[in-house]
Write a protein that holds these residues in place. Structure first.
Motif, short mmCIF file in Angstrom:
data_model
loop_
_atom_site.label_atom_id
_atom_site.label_comp_id
_atom_site.label_asym_id
_atom_site.label_seq_id
_atom_site.Cartn_x
_atom_site.Cartn_y
_atom_site.Cartn_z
N ARG A 1 0.71 -1.20 -0.15
CA ARG A 1 0.05 0.02 0.05
C ARG A 1 1.05 1.25 -0.09
O ARG A 1 0.70 2.30 -0.70
N PHE A 2 2.00 1.25 0.82
CA PHE A 2 2.67 2.42 1.04
C PHE A 2 3.47 2.64 -0.41
O PHE A 2 3.48 4.02 -0.69
N GLY A 3 4.03 1.74 -1.12
CA GLY A 3 4.53 1.88 -2.21
C GLY A 3 3.52 2.35 -3.31
O GLY A 3 4.03 3.10 -4.22
N GLU A 4 2.48 1.59 -3.41
CA GLU A 4 1.54 2.11 -4.46
C GLU A 4 1.16 3.55 -4.23
O GLU A 4 0.95 4.32 -5.16
N THR A 5 0.84 3.94 -3.06
CA THR A 5 0.32 5.33 -2.76
C THR A 5 1.33 6.34 -3.26
O THR A 5 1.09 7.52 -3.53
N HIS A 6 2.51 5.94 -2.95
CA HIS A 6 3.80 7.01 -3.31
C HIS A 6 4.44 6.69 -4.61
O HIS A 6 5.51 7.16 -4.69
N ASN A 7 3.60 5.96 -5.15
CA ASN A 7 4.31 5.37 -6.81
C ASN A 7 5.67 5.03 -6.92
O ASN A 7 6.68 5.43 -7.51
N LEU A 8 5.92 4.20 -5.91
CA LEU A 8 7.39 3.60 -5.79
C LEU A 8 7.70 2.34 -6.45
O LEU A 8 6.48 1.68 -7.00
N THR A 9 8.61 2.09 -6.89
CA THR A 9 8.92 0.86 -7.61
C THR A 9 9.23 -0.34 -6.91
O THR A 9 10.14 -0.45 -6.03
N PHE A 10 8.77 -1.44 -6.95
CA PHE A 10 9.00 -2.76 -6.42
C PHE A 10 9.74 -3.74 -7.16
O PHE A 10 10.02 -3.92 -8.55
N ALA A 11 10.73 -4.34 -6.53
CA ALA A 11 11.75 -5.32 -6.99
C ALA A 11 10.96 -6.84 -6.87
O ALA A 11 10.82 -7.47 -6.12
N LEU A 12 10.09 -7.03 -8.16
CA LEU A 12 9.10 -8.28 -8.24
C LEU A 12 9.83 -9.44 -8.79
O LEU A 12 10.76 -9.24 -9.61
N PRO A 13 9.32 -10.60 -8.29
CA PRO A 13 9.93 -11.71 -8.96
C PRO A 13 9.76 -11.78 -10.49
O PRO A 13 8.64 -11.57 -11.04
N ALA A 14 10.72 -12.42 -11.04
CA ALA A 14 10.82 -12.44 -12.51
C ALA A 14 9.65 -13.55 -13.00
O ALA A 14 9.30 -14.02 -12.49
N ARG A 15 9.05 -12.76 -14.05
CA ARG A 15 7.90 -13.73 -14.85
C ARG A 15 6.69 -14.01 -13.98
O ARG A 15 5.93 -15.01 -14.00
N GLY A 16 6.54 -13.01 -12.99
CA GLY A 16 5.10 -12.98 -12.25
C GLY A 16 5.20 -14.00 -11.15
O GLY A 16 4.13 -14.19 -10.73
N ALA A 17 6.25 -14.52 -10.74
CA ALA A 17 6.20 -15.59 -9.58
C ALA A 17 5.75 -15.09 -8.44
O ALA A 17 5.76 -13.67 -8.40
N SER A 18 5.75 -15.83 -7.32
CA SER A 18 5.15 -15.38 -5.98
C SER A 18 6.29 -15.08 -5.32
O SER A 18 6.19 -14.65 -3.96
#
Length: 437
Positions: free
Chosen positions: A110-127
């Motif tokens: 929520r904090f990241g989305e609200t402040h338009n921050l960038t996430f280090a997300l798992p490759a290929r949409g993994a969990s």
């Protein structure tokens, strides 16, 4: 000489073991749990909300740490980072109770989305970020893309921590925190969530497993960590390592050096107050509903003798937890003090109750069969029944958006963030199932 990702990982593991606090014969590794790395890439080089009014708010910079006590807003550049490795013991994780882990991930999302921050997300949409393998930078979507040097603000998916690899992804100035769970409660939860793993599959009950662990436990099985010293494993240590006073002290010294803040699941509200103070966030940033919580009927009461067996079997985890339980309250006494902590906790609980009244149909969680919006249904895993929420109908747009974010399970929220950051890749990763011919 150019190294392949696997060669670099082997080098990093060797260096961490060589320079870490453990000794080779101890079997202890150097690392941490699902590391939530958080880099504050904010506009004008300031923290959202600032640090005004928070006496003694300590901020880490690339070179050192300094206190912004009584100095108004903390002036922190865009290279500021925060890493919050939180353990997770129930839902695809390790030390933290599933509900508490879900809450921490949710408030970071929520904090990241609200402040338009960038996430280090798992490759290929993994969990997860390569768990249970040691984390590798290449597990992050967009890392190392040709001609592109991405800046990541938040890393909050489950991983097995390897600091050198995390530092390849996150900015140099990083605040690390983690939240731990009592190993007794953790193992009871793990037995329920991970009943199908090789150590637990043949045991009819947790008590039977603990009465003859050598009958069921195979240390070389790839999923053995779910049944022994799960927190130590996620922190990067060898969960089958030898135990001695010397090795325990080395392990604890490493944790103190690696983390700026270690919190307790059993004192979740107090932990969120400390987190709020450390990060200079406002109250709403640390308010969260329990997520991934189990229905009461799937919890098993434990006898005192069973609890003692769990502590003995998970001696590394118990050493970590006992130490953090002491330092946690020392931090409270030396910082906020008990009286102010109590006031802050009351305010946090009152705000959560206010939001629950505004957002939730019936004011609380419901079993899966009673969920009206199936897009908010949590993943059902193992023997546990995972609860979800029904939102009140007729909410205005702003309230509805906040409430929906607060009750969205981590898998759905993660996919939403992936679609926002990588819309083209998401079309390939999350393709709708074609209708039957």
């Amino acid at each position: 000489m150019s190294l392949t990702p696997h060669q670099r990982l082997a080098r990093d593991v060797a260096e961490e073991v060589a320079h870490g606090p453990e000794e080779t014969e101890s079997g202890l590794g150097r690392s941490t749990p699902w590391l939530q790395g958080y880099a504050q890439g904010v506009q004008n080089g300031h923290w959202p909300g600032g640090c005004g009014g928070h006496v003694g708010c300590t901020i880490g910079t690339e070179s050192d740490e300094y206190s912004k006590a009584d100095q108004g807003e903390a002036d922190v550049g865009a290279d500021k980072a925060i890493a919050c490795p939180a353990m997770d013991s129930g839902f695809r994780g390790a030390e933290m109770e599933a509900g508490q882990r879900g809450r921490v991930m949710n408030l970071l999302f929520r904090f990241g989305e609200t402040h338009n921050l960038t996430f280090a997300l798992p490759a290929r949409g993994a969990s997860q970020l390569g768990y249970p393998h040691y984390f590798r930078a290449e597990f992050v979507e967009g890392f190392g893309a040709p001609g592109h040097a991405p800046h990541f603000d938040i890393m909050c998916h489950h991983l097995r921590f390897l600091r050198a690899q995390v530092q390849r992804v996150m900015p140099n100035s990083t605040f690390y925190f983690s939240i731990l769970r009592n190993p007794v409660h953790l193992m009871e939860s793990s037995f329920s969530y991970y009943k199908d793993t090789s150590p637990f599959a043949r045991a009819r009950s947790l008590e039977e497993f603990l009465s003859q662990p050598e009958r069921f436990y195979r240390p070389l099985e790839p999923d053995s960590h779910y049944a022994k010293n799960l927190m130590a494993f996620d922190f990067g240590f060898n969960h089958n390592g030898a135990v001695s006073a010397q090795h325990s002290q080395q392990m604890l010294r490493h944790l103190e050096q690696a983390f700026d803040l270690l919190l307790l699941s059993e004192y979740f509200d107090e932990s969120m107050v400390l987190l709020k103070e450390a990060l200079c966030w406002d109250l709403d940033s640390v308010v969260a509903f329990p997520l991934n919580s189990r229905e009461g009927g799937t919890r098993s009461p434990l006898s005192e003798s069973t609890a003692e067996k769990i502590k003995s079997w998970n001696s590394l985890d118990w050493a970590i937890y006992s130490h953090v339980n002491r330092t946690f309250w020392q931090r409270v006494e030396g910082g906020l003090g008990r009286e102010r902590m109590q006031r802050e906790v009351r305010a946090l609980r009152a705000r959560r109750a206010q939001l629950a009244k505004a957002c939730l149909q019936g004011g609380g969680s419901v079993p899966p069969r009673e969920l009206r919006d199936k897009s908010l249904a949590p993943l059902q895993y193992g023997l546990a029944t995972i609860l979800g929420y029904n939102l009140k109908p007729g909410l205005d747009q702003a309230t509805g958006q906040l409430c929906r974010r607060m009750v969205t399970p981590e898998l759905q929220y993660s996919r939403s963030l992936y679609r926002r950051q990588f819309p083209e890749k998401a079309q390939q990763t999350y393709r709708p199932t074609p209708p039957p011919a």
